[in-house]
Scaffold this motif. Structure first.
Motif, PDB file in Angstrom:
ATOM      1  N   ALA A  71      68.557  42.848 132.629  1.00 27.65           N
ATOM      2  CA  ALA A  71      67.442  43.773 132.843  1.00 27.65           C
ATOM      3  C   ALA A  71      66.225  43.045 133.426  1.00 27.65           C
ATOM      4  O   ALA A  71      65.518  43.590 134.280  1.00 27.65           O
ATOM      5  CB  ALA A  71      67.066  44.462 131.535  1.00 27.65           C
ATOM      6  N   ALA A  72      65.995  41.802 132.985  1.00 25.43           N
ATOM      7  CA  ALA A  72      64.862  41.022 133.502  1.00 25.43           C
ATOM      8  C   ALA A  72      65.050  40.727 134.987  1.00 25.43           C
ATOM      9  O   ALA A  72      64.094  40.822 135.772  1.00 25.43           O
ATOM     10  CB  ALA A  72      64.722  39.726 132.706  1.00 25.43           C
ATOM     11  N   ARG A  73      66.257  40.368 135.373  1.00 25.96           N
ATOM     12  CA  ARG A  73      66.559  40.116 136.773  1.00 25.96           C
ATOM     13  C   ARG A  73      66.248  41.358 137.602  1.00 25.96           C
ATOM     14  O   ARG A  73      65.602  41.284 138.655  1.00 25.96           O
ATOM     15  CB  ARG A  73      68.028  39.717 136.920  1.00 25.96           C
ATOM     16  N   LYS A  74      66.682  42.518 137.108  1.00 24.20           N
ATOM     17  CA  LYS A  74      66.444  43.784 137.812  1.00 24.20           C
ATOM     18  C   LYS A  74      64.960  44.129 137.869  1.00 24.20           C
ATOM     19  O   LYS A  74      64.509  44.789 138.796  1.00 24.20           O
ATOM     20  CB  LYS A  74      67.236  44.904 137.154  1.00 24.20           C
ATOM     21  N   ALA A  75      64.194  43.675 136.862  1.00 17.73           N
ATOM     22  CA  ALA A  75      62.755  43.952 136.810  1.00 17.73           C
ATOM     23  C   ALA A  75      61.953  42.947 137.646  1.00 17.73           C
ATOM     24  O   ALA A  75      60.739  43.073 137.754  1.00 17.73           O
ATOM     25  CB  ALA A  75      62.267  43.947 135.366  1.00 17.73           C
ATOM     26  N   GLY A  76      62.633  41.942 138.193  1.00 17.88           N
ATOM     27  CA  GLY A  76      61.951  40.980 139.051  1.00 17.88           C
ATOM     28  C   GLY A  76      61.374  39.769 138.351  1.00 17.88           C
ATOM     29  O   GLY A  76      60.512  39.083 138.902  1.00 17.88           O
ATOM     30  N   VAL A  77      61.821  39.485 137.139  1.00 24.01           N
ATOM     31  CA  VAL A  77      61.331  38.314 136.407  1.00 24.01           C
ATOM     32  C   VAL A  77      61.764  37.048 137.135  1.00 24.01           C
ATOM     33  O   VAL A  77      62.915  36.925 137.551  1.00 24.01           O
ATOM     34  CB  VAL A  77      61.867  38.319 134.954  1.00 24.01           C
ATOM     35  N   THR A  78      60.837  36.119 137.292  1.00 24.33           N
ATOM     36  CA  THR A  78      61.142  34.841 137.933  1.00 24.33           C
ATOM     37  C   THR A  78      61.490  33.789 136.881  1.00 24.33           C
ATOM     38  O   THR A  78      61.180  33.958 135.691  1.00 24.33           O
ATOM     39  CB  THR A  78      59.940  34.335 138.744  1.00 24.33           C
ATOM     40  N   GLU A  79      62.093  32.694 137.327  1.00 22.51           N
ATOM     41  CA  GLU A  79      62.394  31.596 136.404  1.00 22.51           C
ATOM     42  C   GLU A  79      61.114  31.023 135.805  1.00 22.51           C
ATOM     43  O   GLU A  79      61.082  30.659 134.633  1.00 22.51           O
ATOM     44  CB  GLU A  79      63.192  30.501 137.108  1.00 22.51           C
ATOM     45  N   ALA A  80      60.064  30.943 136.597  1.00 26.68           N
ATOM     46  CA  ALA A  80      58.793  30.406 136.094  1.00 26.68           C
ATOM     47  C   ALA A  80      58.223  31.302 134.997  1.00 26.68           C
ATOM     48  O   ALA A  80      57.730  30.800 133.971  1.00 26.68           O
ATOM     49  CB  ALA A  80      57.788  30.261 137.242  1.00 26.68           C
ATOM     50  N   GLU A  81      58.285  32.613 135.196  1.00 25.33           N
ATOM     51  CA  GLU A  81      57.787  33.546 134.179  1.00 25.33           C
ATOM     52  C   GLU A  81      58.615  33.442 132.903  1.00 25.33           C
ATOM     53  O   GLU A  81      58.071  33.395 131.788  1.00 25.33           O
ATOM     54  CB  GLU A  81      57.824  34.981 134.709  1.00 25.33           C
ATOM     55  N   LEU A  82      59.940  33.386 133.062  1.00 21.75           N
ATOM     56  CA  LEU A  82      60.810  33.275 131.892  1.00 21.75           C
ATOM     57  C   LEU A  82      60.578  31.951 131.169  1.00 21.75           C
ATOM     58  O   LEU A  82      60.515  31.914 129.946  1.00 21.75           O
ATOM     59  CB  LEU A  82      62.281  33.424 132.283  1.00 21.75           C
ATOM     60  N   SER A  83      60.405  30.888 131.938  1.00 22.61           N
ATOM     61  CA  SER A  83      60.163  29.581 131.329  1.00 22.61           C
ATOM     62  C   SER A  83      58.911  29.606 130.457  1.00 22.61           C
ATOM     63  O   SER A  83      58.898  29.054 129.348  1.00 22.61           O
ATOM     64  CB  SER A  83      60.023  28.521 132.426  1.00 22.61           C
ATOM     65  N   GLU A  84      57.861  30.260 130.937  1.00 15.74           N
ATOM     66  CA  GLU A  84      56.623  30.344 130.139  1.00 15.74           C
ATOM     67  C   GLU A  84      56.824  31.181 128.879  1.00 15.74           C
ATOM     68  O   GLU A  84      56.354  30.825 127.792  1.00 15.74           O
ATOM     69  CB  GLU A  84      55.484  30.912 130.982  1.00 15.74           C
ATOM     70  N   ALA A  85      57.539  32.297 129.007  1.00 17.26           N
ATOM     71  CA  ALA A  85      57.816  33.137 127.832  1.00 17.26           C
ATOM     72  C   ALA A  85      58.658  32.363 126.811  1.00 17.26           C
ATOM     73  O   ALA A  85      58.424  32.448 125.607  1.00 17.26           O
ATOM     74  CB  ALA A  85      58.524  34.420 128.252  1.00 17.26           C
ATOM     75  N   LEU A  86      59.635  31.607 127.306  1.00 17.32           N
ATOM     76  CA  LEU A  86      60.498  30.844 126.401  1.00 17.32           C
ATOM     77  C   LEU A  86      59.749  29.693 125.748  1.00 17.32           C
ATOM     78  O   LEU A  86      60.061  29.325 124.610  1.00 17.32           O
ATOM     79  CB  LEU A  86      61.742  30.352 127.149  1.00 17.32           C
ATOM     80  N   ALA A  87      58.758  29.145 126.429  1.00 22.34           N
ATOM     81  CA  ALA A  87      57.929  28.103 125.812  1.00 22.34           C
ATOM     82  C   ALA A  87      57.216  28.673 124.589  1.00 22.34           C
ATOM     83  O   ALA A  87      57.073  27.996 123.570  1.00 22.34           O
ATOM     84  CB  ALA A  87      56.928  27.550 126.824  1.00 22.34           C
ATOM     85  N   THR A  88      56.809  29.932 124.677  1.00 19.92           N
ATOM     86  CA  THR A  88      56.185  30.599 123.536  1.00 19.92           C
ATOM     87  C   THR A  88      57.186  30.735 122.404  1.00 19.92           C
ATOM     88  O   THR A  88      56.864  30.497 121.232  1.00 19.92           O
ATOM     89  CB  THR A  88      55.633  31.974 123.951  1.00 19.92           C
ATOM     90  N   ALA A  89      58.422  31.113 122.735  1.00 19.17           N
ATOM     91  CA  ALA A  89      59.470  31.243 121.706  1.00 19.17           C
ATOM     92  C   ALA A  89      59.739  29.897 121.037  1.00 19.17           C
ATOM     93  O   ALA A  89      59.894  29.823 119.815  1.00 19.17           O
ATOM     94  CB  ALA A  89      60.753  31.794 122.328  1.00 19.17           C
ATOM     95  N   ILE A  90      59.775  28.846 121.826  1.00 19.08           N
ATOM     96  CA  ILE A  90      60.010  27.504 121.275  1.00 19.08           C
ATOM     97  C   ILE A  90      58.878  27.113 120.329  1.00 19.08           C
ATOM     98  O   ILE A  90      59.114  26.634 119.215  1.00 19.08           O
ATOM     99  CB  ILE A  90      60.177  26.473 122.409  1.00 19.08           C
ATOM    100  N   ALA A  91      57.649  27.351 120.765  1.00 16.18           N
ATOM    101  CA  ALA A  91      56.499  27.019 119.915  1.00 16.18           C
ATOM    102  C   ALA A  91      56.512  27.837 118.629  1.00 16.18           C
ATOM    103  O   ALA A  91      56.207  27.326 117.546  1.00 16.18           O
ATOM    104  CB  ALA A  91      55.197  27.249 120.692  1.00 16.18           C
ATOM    105  N   LEU A  92      56.866  29.111 118.744  1.00 13.42           N
ATOM    106  CA  LEU A  92      56.911  29.965 117.566  1.00 13.42           C
ATOM    107  C   LEU A  92      57.978  29.487 116.590  1.00 13.42           C
ATOM    108  O   LEU A  92      57.740  29.441 115.378  1.00 13.42           O
ATOM    109  CB  LEU A  92      57.177  31.420 117.965  1.00 13.42           C
TER     110      LEU A  92
END
Length: 113
Positions: A71-92
């Motif tokens: 769904a993210a791919r279809k919504a146009g999410v980039t690797e850079a955007e996902l990487s930043e979101a995942l950094a938040t998950a890692i920190a959490l």
């Protein structure tokens, strides 16, 4: 590639048919829940999928990762955007481990006056 995510998504959907056959109301309610998210339009699809993927990582749900990466791919999410979101998950996750470490320390010392 660590895993065939397209295959994971297809396998989960196929396996879900059996659950739906025996619990049609449950499957209908689950689908309705997923359709209802984002119904207000406050967050755009990209933002919702970035949140969903970060949550999927913190809950360790491969099926969620497969579905929301698609769904993210279809919504146009980039690797850079996902990487930043995942950094938040890692920190959490690190933060949660810290807080629960405090709880474990507290539990060990419980009853010691």
């Amino acid at each position: 590639m660590l895993q065939n995510w397209t295959e994971t998504l297809a396998n989960n959907r196929k396996a879900g048919e059996a659950l739906g056959k025996h619990n049609p109301q449950l499957l209908t309610a689950f689908r309705a829940l997923n359709q209802a998210q984002g119904a207000t339009g406050t967050l755009d699809a990209k933002t919702r999928e970035l949140i969903a993927l970060a949550v999927a990582v913190t809950t360790r749900c491969d099926g969620c990762i497969a579905a929301h990466a698609d769904a993210a791919r279809k919504a146009g999410v980039t690797e850079a955007e996902l990487s930043e979101a995942l950094a938040t998950a890692i920190a959490l996750n690190a933060g949660a481990a810290y807080v629960y470490s405090l709880r474990a320390m507290d539990a060990l010392s419980a009853g010691q006056a």
